[in-house]
Design an enzyme around this catalytic site. Structure first.
Site, short mmCIF file in Angstrom:
data_model
loop_
_atom_site.label_atom_id
_atom_site.label_comp_id
_atom_site.label_asym_id
_atom_site.label_seq_id
_atom_site.Cartn_x
_atom_site.Cartn_y
_atom_site.Cartn_z
N GLU A 435 0.84 -1.19 0.00
CA GLU A 435 0.00 0.00 0.00
C GLU A 435 0.88 1.25 0.00
OE1 GLU A 435 -1.38 0.83 3.78
OE2 GLU A 435 -2.79 2.38 3.19
N ASP A 508 0.11 -1.30 6.39
CA ASP A 508 0.40 -0.84 7.75
C ASP A 508 -0.47 -1.54 8.77
OD1 ASP A 508 2.40 0.95 7.20
OD2 ASP A 508 1.00 2.58 6.70
N ASP A 512 -6.19 2.12 8.34
CA ASP A 512 -6.17 2.19 6.87
C ASP A 512 -5.58 0.93 6.27
OD1 ASP A 512 -7.33 4.62 6.83
OD2 ASP A 512 -5.47 5.78 6.54
#
Ligand code: TSJ
Length: 648
Positions: A435, A508, A512
């Site tokens: 990401e 992470d 998110d």
């Protein structure tokens, strides 16, 4: 008792009784190769012990002689199963000189077959496993409440410790079995109350009217539940759909009975769901790979809906609905009972009896046709949904065709953002789906480019749970993933074309990151199911904490390891000053750090995404990704974990 030997001689009852030796050999075989009888000696085999015992009580309920079953995990880690049935017969049988009770616990595959008549159509389905449980228990006690008396018998690792003894009077009827699984056999003898409760709830649904209680008496884990569903599998479907939005109010229920078999089908369509969810059972045993009962349901559903559509003028001319169109958004439970169920396939999870296909097919052909004619507004809603699905599928086919043609024209060009690896043997390669561009940069710098490829993703990802297939195929965030993996999508998915055998999602450890991970998993689960089933999907585990003492740096995965690591790093005097920082994101680690902590196969921790429980997975995805907000909030609050932490 005496036993006739080959030469016509008989010997008296004694230490060398031939049948006794056979019994011991039988149970000894179970202890030598437990996996052959209960599948494994891991947690699943351990829980299997309970199911083997409970099946006997369920057979008693099917015979109409039992209304309530209780399963209790005792404070010492034992399990007790009690029912209010007739109680296992305790009188001595002439043929064997033994009681049925003794035979049940000491002879392999003996249950249900004793006493002549025993069970009829409904029963005789299970009841083979009590001796297996006995053989694999450190100890097992059984009490039978019958004829005004309480009878007791005790065993240890299959051996009789105490013969049948009357230990009291009672006005109750029933059977009570308590056992302690043998820690010499099982990897771990810790029962999961959740696993037991889920299984018992399923059994309560499948045997409508039966009450099943569960209880955990272990310290700090106390819990109890009582499950009872008059509506049977109708309530099962309502339960499965509890977080979805049904298209029509009432669950459709159809059933039929023959001399030696019964079939029940319950289903309901949901407007906000684009996939199908079918659970099938044969003799109360889940058949995850389907089989003849499922095939009969599917083919009849397709034919009946098409016939109705034609007749009601909802389908014009050559218009035809495919099976998938007819099942879009359906939740169905199929339950059949039959005399000699043949379970096929490697995991014995597919029903092979072909007469059941015709039986279920006929059931739908007759009764669903009548239902649709009697309920035209429901029929119309279902047909409308299937017709929309059909149109979307046609659009999806075109979109897929476009992808294929584009690939052919551009010579199967790989996405521009992909940093591929040198190795071409997919068994040796890995792709990190990362990401964010900055994390993607670190990953590209840190990787071992011989076998590790990096695909960065950025921007907002499509939620496939809220979109039909045609939107998915053309999506510009998902297309790079599809082309990089190289195995196609949906019906075209071909495992053998997969370009990497490890597909690692690296995001992470924050909200998110969890979101993007869940979105990708949902996409894989819905559109590349074999990828998940084949165990190709992993989640990288970036460390949450960084500890620094002088020049020493150490990364710590999560809270559970933090204290130990801190202590260790402070050193023996406990005085060293250790600096603790929480890792804010992948992007903050430089290439070296990322390699050391998250990507180096020697030191990293990868979490393989498993697909063990279809019900749980479907639930997780519909709850987390679906339309209804309230259940999602509840779910997240209750679990307070990332979706990937659940074993899906
Ligand atoms: F198998 C077992 F020992 F594990 C076990 C059996 C465990 C538990 C908890 C319950 C049972 C069980 C067996 N419950 N109910 C029965 N019923 C009979 O064995 C039974 C009773 C009467 C008659 C009859 O024909 O009169 C027939 C049967 C099979």
């Amino acid at each position: 008792m005496s036993e006739e030997l080959l030469n016509g001689l008989t010997v008296d009852d004694g230490e060398y009784d031939a049948s006794q030796i056979q019994v011991l050999e039988g149970l000894e075989a179970v202890r030598k190769r437990p996996g052959m009888y209960i599948g494994s000696t891991s947690s699943s085999g351990l829980h299997h012990l309970i199911y083997e015992i409970v099946d006997n009580s369920i057979d008693e309920a099917l015979a109409g002689a039992c209304t309530e079953i209780s399963v209790t995990v005792g404070s010492g880690g034992t399990v007790t199963v009690v029912d209010n049935g007739r109680g296992i017969p305790v009188d001595i049988q002439e043929q064997t000189g033994k009681s049925a009770l003794e035979v049940v616990f000491t002879v392999l595959h003996a249950g249900g077959k004793f006493g002549g008549g025993g069970y009829k159509v409904s029963g005789g389905l299970h009841g083979v496993g009590a001796s297996v449980v006995n053989a694999l228990s450190e100890w097992l006690d059984v009490r039978v409440y019958k004829n005004g008396k309480i009878y007791e018998m005790k065993f240890s690792r299959g051996d009789i410790i105490q013969e049948i003894t009357v230990v009291g009077d009672t006005d109750k009827n029933g059977t009570e079995v308590t056992f302690m699984p043998d820690s010499e056999i099982f990897d771990d003898v810790d029962f999961s109350y959740d696993v037991i409760k889920t299984r018992m709830r399923e059994q309560a649904f499948l045997n409508g009217g039966l009450r099943i209680n569960t209880c955990d008496e272990r310290e700090g884990r106390e819990a109890s539940d009582s499950m009872h569903y008059e509506g049977g599998i109708i309530e099962f479907v309502q339960y499965l759909n509890r977080n979805k939005t049904p298209l029509h109010e009432n669950v459709i229920f159809l059933s039929d009975e023959r001399e030696t078999s019964t079939a029940e089908v319950a289903f309901q369509y949901c407007g906000d769901v684009y996939n199908e969810f079918i659970l099938s059972f044969a003799n109360n045993i889940h058949t995850p790979d389907g089989g003849m009962h499922e095939t009969g349901f599917k083919s009849a559903l397709t034919r009946v809906l098409n016939d109705y559509g034609k007749k009601a003028n909802l389908l014009k001319g050559e218009e035809k609905l495919s099976g998938e169109d007819c099942r879009e958004g359906v939740t169905a439970v199929i339950s059949v009972r039959l005399m000699e169920a043949q379970f096929e396939g490697q995991t014995k999870s597919k029903l092979g009896n072909s007469e059941i296909r015709t039986f279920v097919d006929n059931l739908l052909t007759e009764k669903l046709t009548i239902f649709l004619e009697e309920n035209p507004s429901v029929a119309r809603q279902i047909l409308d949904k299937a017709i929309t699905a059909s149109k979307a599928r046609e659009a999806a086919r075109k979109a897929r065709e476009n992808i294929r043609r584009k690939n052919a024209l551009e010579g199967m060009s790989l996405p521009g953002k992909l940093a591929d690896c040198n190795e071409t043997n997919p068994e040796l390669t890995e792709i990190y789906i990362v990401e964010g561009d900055s994390a993607g940069g670190s990953a590209k710098g840190g990787r071992d480019s011989r076998f590790q490829a990096i695909l960065p993703l950025w921007g907002k990802m499509l939620n496939v749970e809220k979109a039909r297939a045609d939107k998915v195929y053309g999506n510009d965030k998902l297309t790079p993933v599809i082309t990089a993996l190289g195995a196609g999508i949906g019906e075209d998915f071909d495992e053998s074309k997969l370009r990497y055998h490890k597909v690692i999602i690296m995001a992470d450890a924050d909200v998110d990151g969890s979101h993007i991970r869940t979105l990708l998993l949902t996409f894989f689960f819905r559109f590349m199911r074999p990828l998940v089933e084949g165990g190709y999907v992993y989640a990288a585990q970036p460390p949450l904490f960084k500890l620094t003492r002088g020049k020493n740096v150490r990364y710590v995965l999560d809270n559970s390891e933090l204290d130990a690591a801190m202590t260790e790093m402070r050193g023996e005097d406990g005085k060293g000053k250790v600096d603790l920082t929480r890792n804010k994101g992948l992007g903050e680690m430089d290439a070296h750090e990322l390699w050391d902590t998250t990507m180096n196969p020697e030191t990293r921790v990868l979490k393989q995404i498993k697909m063990t429980d279809a019900i749980a997975a479907d639930e997780v995805f519909t709850v987390l990704m679906g339309e209804k907000v309230e259940p999602r909030k509840e779910y997240i609050e209750k679990n307070a974990k990332y979706a990937v932490d659940l074993d899906i």
